[in-house]
Design an enzyme around this catalytic site. Structure first.
Site, mmCIF file in Angstrom:
data_model
loop_
_atom_site.group_PDB
_atom_site.id
_atom_site.type_symbol
_atom_site.label_atom_id
_atom_site.label_comp_id
_atom_site.label_asym_id
_atom_site.label_seq_id
_atom_site.Cartn_x
_atom_site.Cartn_y
_atom_site.Cartn_z
ATOM 1 N N GLU A 281 -30.096 31.725 19.539
ATOM 2 C CA GLU A 281 -29.989 30.660 20.500
ATOM 3 C C GLU A 281 -30.902 30.933 21.675
ATOM 4 O O GLU A 281 -31.555 29.998 22.349
ATOM 5 C CB GLU A 281 -28.678 30.154 20.781
ATOM 6 C CG GLU A 281 -27.982 29.424 19.521
ATOM 7 C CD GLU A 281 -27.792 30.044 18.480
ATOM 8 O OE1 GLU A 281 -27.711 29.733 17.087
ATOM 9 O OE2 GLU A 281 -27.135 31.187 18.557
ATOM 10 N N HIS B 277 -16.440 25.336 15.550
ATOM 11 C CA HIS B 277 -17.373 24.490 15.220
ATOM 12 C C HIS B 277 -17.321 22.937 15.803
ATOM 13 O O HIS B 277 -17.665 22.067 15.149
ATOM 14 C CB HIS B 277 -17.785 24.675 13.730
ATOM 15 C CG HIS B 277 -18.438 26.095 13.355
ATOM 16 N ND1 HIS B 277 -17.679 27.208 13.490
ATOM 17 C CD2 HIS B 277 -19.684 26.459 13.056
ATOM 18 C CE1 HIS B 277 -18.480 28.095 12.873
ATOM 19 N NE2 HIS B 277 -19.736 27.605 12.933
#
Length: 323
Positions: free
Chosen positions: A58, A127
């Protein structure tokens, strides 16, 4: 045209904007195959230079998007889950959000950070986090949360055309469940313009993203009891349409805010603060917040369902205000 799903609407927006402007390109992990269908087929049409599959980093995704924007491109960077954005907070918060200010307005950063949030699929605590309040707290970032398929397309097109960094938050459950008539022709939905999803006179319910559907379900239940609830969908958190929210509360005199994020310092607190600032004299009862409890979201589907605000809870909160 037939109903289009939320994910298909996002795909339409990306495809149309990439055809319209050759500077627009996508980058991220697994975007060639597209886990949720949003970027499906784009690689076949636009090729590897405009649909860039990245390493699982990321930091690299956010850094590449920042550099590309500074030299004149318009990147749409995908972070598969919102939690993963934590790995790129320096690039997002310290660099992208502040560069225009630090360079006296000379730096242009037309970056869209697409990400996914929300519970409801038993993806466990790492998540399912809804971290929109983190990014709304940072000056220099715009924060968008579309609820309907129509808005998903129109707001994403607006985000891609914006000259500033935009955190564009999608909802994993809405990908398949939110369907509607989405025009094939070009259109945009403006930032900072809330939608009144249902008009009412007894209470205002403000929902974020999937909680708009929950609020509408509660409104249907309450209507059977003669209680008319007005449902507001902010659509964007930054900028926030305080005027529409305040006008609704001035009419109904009561407000419930519901979101999937944890309650403590969630964005609902900011909405309540704005209501108190702009409509305090019109309130007949204290504002109420409904949110995820201040514990990690459980993996167990049955426990997860309890942690997500329900229409039953919203209805009960409204009855409390009206008692």
């Amino acid at each position: 045209m037939p109903d289009v799903s939320y994910s298909q609407a996002l795909n339409m927006a990306l495809r149309e904007e990439m055809r319209r402007d050759p500077r627009v390109f996508c980058l991220g992990e697994d975007i060639k195959d597209s886990t949720y269908g949003v970027t499906r087929g784009l690689y076949d049409e636009f090729g590897a230079k405009r649909v860039v599959g990245t390493p699982i980093s990321e930091t690299a995704i956010a850094g590449a998007a920042l550099g590309a924007a500074l030299v004149g491109l318009r990147p749409v960077a995908e972070f598969m889950y919102m939690t993963f954005m934590m790995c790129a907070m320096d690039q997002l918060v310290n660099q992208a959000a502040k560069s225009k200010y630090m360079f006296g307005g000379k730096a242009t950063l037309p970056i869209v950070y697409r990400t996914m949030t929300g519970a409801g699929r038993a993806n466990a605590a790492q998540h399912t986090q809804s971290l929109e309040a983190w990014f709304a707290h940072v000056p220099g970032l715009k924060v968008v949360m579309p609820t309907t398929a129509y808005d998903a397309k129109g707001l994403l097109k607006t985000a891609i055309r914006d000259e500033n960094p935009v955190v564009f938050i999608e909802n994993k459950v809405l990908y398949a469940t939110a369907k509607g008539n989405v025009p094939e022709e070009d259109y945009t939905v403006p930032f900072g313009c809330a939608a009144v999803r249902r008009e009412g006179r007894h209470v205002t319910i403000i929902g974020l993203q999937r909680m708009v559907e929950v609020a509408l379900q509660a409104a249907d239940e309450l209507a059977k009891e003669g209680i008319e609830a007005e449902v507001i969908d902010p659509r964007t958190l930054v900028p926030l349409d305080v005027e529409t929210i305040a006008a609704s509360v001035k009419k109904t005199h009561r407000v419930v805010v519901v979101h999937e994020a944890h309650e403590r310092v969630g964005f609902g607190a900011e909405i309540v603060a704005q209501v108190v600032t702009h409509a305090f004299d019109y309130l007949d009862a204290p504002p109420l917040r409904l949110a995820n409890p201040n514990v990690p979201t459980p993996f167990s589907r049955s426990l997860e369902e309890v942690s997500i605000p329900s229409s039953r809870q919203v209805s009960a909160a409204v009855r409390t205000l009206l008692a």
